[in-house]
Design an enzyme around this catalytic site. Structure first.
Site, PDB file in Angstrom:
ATOM      1  NE  ARG A 163      58.850  15.541  48.271  1.00  0.00           N
ATOM      2  CZ  ARG A 163      58.348  15.959  49.434  1.00  0.00           C
ATOM      3  NH1 ARG A 163      57.426  16.889  49.451  1.00  0.00           N
ATOM      4  NH2 ARG A 163      58.760  15.441  50.578  1.00  0.00           N
TER       5      ARG A 163
ATOM      6  CG  ASP B 279      47.468  19.017  58.358  1.00  0.00           C
ATOM      7  OD1 ASP B 279      46.258  19.155  58.503  1.00  0.00           O
ATOM      8  OD2 ASP B 279      48.022  17.907  58.465  1.00  0.00           O
TER       9      ASP B 279
ATOM     10  CG  PHE C 196      47.399  12.700  52.874  1.00  0.00           C
ATOM     11  CD1 PHE C 196      47.956  13.277  53.997  1.00  0.00           C
ATOM     12  CD2 PHE C 196      48.238  12.303  51.843  1.00  0.00           C
ATOM     13  CE1 PHE C 196      49.336  13.461  54.106  1.00  0.00           C
ATOM     14  CE2 PHE C 196      49.619  12.479  51.937  1.00  0.00           C
ATOM     15  CZ  PHE C 196      50.160  13.057  53.077  1.00  0.00           C
TER      16      PHE C 196
ATOM     17  CD  GLU D 250      55.249  25.477  55.270  1.00  0.00           C
ATOM     18  OE1 GLU D 250      55.248  24.557  54.424  1.00  0.00           O
ATOM     19  OE2 GLU D 250      55.698  25.341  56.419  1.00  0.00           O
ATOM     20  CG  ASP D 251      53.935  21.684  51.695  1.00  0.00           C
ATOM     21  OD1 ASP D 251      53.871  22.281  52.791  1.00  0.00           O
ATOM     22  OD2 ASP D 251      54.307  20.491  51.602  1.00  0.00           O
TER      23      ASP D 251
HETATM   24  P1  IMP Z   1      51.541  20.824  59.729  1.00  0.00           P
HETATM   25  O1  IMP Z   1      52.768  20.980  60.568  1.00  0.00           O
HETATM   26  O2  IMP Z   1      50.587  19.821  60.350  1.00  0.00           O
HETATM   27  O3  IMP Z   1      50.867  22.118  59.407  1.00  0.00           O
HETATM   28  O4  IMP Z   1      51.939  20.158  58.353  1.00  0.00           O
HETATM   29  C1  IMP Z   1      53.258  20.013  58.058  1.00  0.00           C
HETATM   30  C2  IMP Z   1      53.585  19.252  56.861  1.00  0.00           C
HETATM   31  O5  IMP Z   1      52.844  18.033  56.782  1.00  0.00           O
HETATM   32  C3  IMP Z   1      53.312  19.976  55.573  1.00  0.00           C
HETATM   33  O6  IMP Z   1      54.325  20.900  55.260  1.00  0.00           O
HETATM   34  C4  IMP Z   1      53.303  18.805  54.629  1.00  0.00           C
HETATM   35  O7  IMP Z   1      54.611  18.465  54.268  1.00  0.00           O
HETATM   36  C5  IMP Z   1      52.694  17.693  55.448  1.00  0.00           C
HETATM   37  N1  IMP Z   1      51.273  17.563  55.138  1.00  0.00           N
HETATM   38  C6  IMP Z   1      50.200  17.930  55.873  1.00  0.00           C
HETATM   39  N2  IMP Z   1      49.046  17.612  55.238  1.00  0.00           N
HETATM   40  C7  IMP Z   1      49.423  17.041  54.063  1.00  0.00           C
HETATM   41  C8  IMP Z   1      48.694  16.502  52.943  1.00  0.00           C
HETATM   42  O8  IMP Z   1      47.454  16.459  52.869  1.00  0.00           O
HETATM   43  N3  IMP Z   1      49.453  16.001  51.934  1.00  0.00           N
HETATM   44  C9  IMP Z   1      50.823  16.002  51.929  1.00  0.00           C
HETATM   45  N4  IMP Z   1      51.529  16.495  52.951  1.00  0.00           N
HETATM   46  C10 IMP Z   1      50.840  17.008  54.003  1.00  0.00           C
HETATM   47 MG    MG Z   2      56.190  19.908  54.152  1.00  0.00          MG
END
Ligand code: IMP
Ligand code: MG
Length: 181
Positions: free
Chosen positions: A166, A104, A153, A100-101
């Site tokens: 990206r 969050d 962010f 995963e990137d």
């Molecule tokens: P989550 O479901 O909240 O854990 O986050 C899902 C997606 O939100 C990640 O895979 C990212 O694509 C995007 N995301 C969350 N935080 C960031 C950030 O700080 N920068 C860029 N993308 C983010």
């Molecule tokens: Mg993502």
């Protein structure tokens, strides 16, 4: 759209990312030696990290991809996540590592974990480049983390804001994109 002038500061530069990726690769090699490793990269955000990480894991492996889209172009995760590309390999009885990137809230990763778990892999773990512990809402089997970040962010090295940034080689904080929470 503005580009580099929107960057507030670099949080993790190329050298630091490379060093940490090599460490993770060594750790994963130690943990997965003798196993049947399937690396599932989550598109689009993890594509850069996965390219470097997989080459740092000196083991036989199969690579595959899943794409999950969460709607909305802002900086907050929406609750609605949709699987737009499924993995093609059969993961039953195999050792799956999701790349995963960023974790969050954890909602996106948890969605994929649930989706793959019903296919009965022998093991299922997650490696995330970035982890925002302050924002986490659901548990995920997060075994490997590149770096922890605060509630800021970030973009670059695969991560986007509204589809852009990206291709930045480093991980940076954006100007004036404060969290809405
Ligand atoms: P989550 O479901 O909240 O854990 O986050 C899902 C997606 O939100 C990640 O895979 C990212 O694509 C995007 N995301 C969350 N935080 C960031 C950030 O700080 N920068 C860029 N993308 C983010
Ligand atoms: Mg993502």
């Amino acid at each position: 759209m503005a580009y580099k002038e929107d960057i507030e500061r670099v949080l993790f530069d190329r050298d630091l990312i490379e060093q940490r990726t090599l460490e993770l690769g060594r750790q994963i090699k130690a943990d997965y030696t003798g196993k049947d490793l399937v690396v599932v990269t989550v598109l689009k955000g993890a594509f850069v990290f996965a390219a470097d990480l997989t080459r740092a894991i000196d083991l036989p492996m199969v690579v595959d991809f899943a794409e999950i889209v969460s709607y909305g172009e802002g900086t907050e995760t929406t609750e609605e996540v949709v699987l737009t590309k499924d993995v093609a390999v059969n993961v039953k009885g195999r050792d799956v590592l999701i790349v995963e990137d960023i974790v969050d809230t954890g909602l996106t990763t948890a969605f994929l974990v649930d989706h793959l778990r019903i296919r009965d892999p022998r093991s299922l773990e997650v490696c995330a480049l970035l982890y925002k512990p302050a924002k986490q809402r659901v548990e995920v089997p997060l075994r490997y983390v590149g770096f922890e970040v605060g509630d800021v962010f970030v973009v670059g090295y695969g991560l986007d804001y509204a589809g852009k940034f990206r291709n930045l080689p480093e991980i940076a904080a954006l100007k004036q994109v404060a969290s809405e929470e």
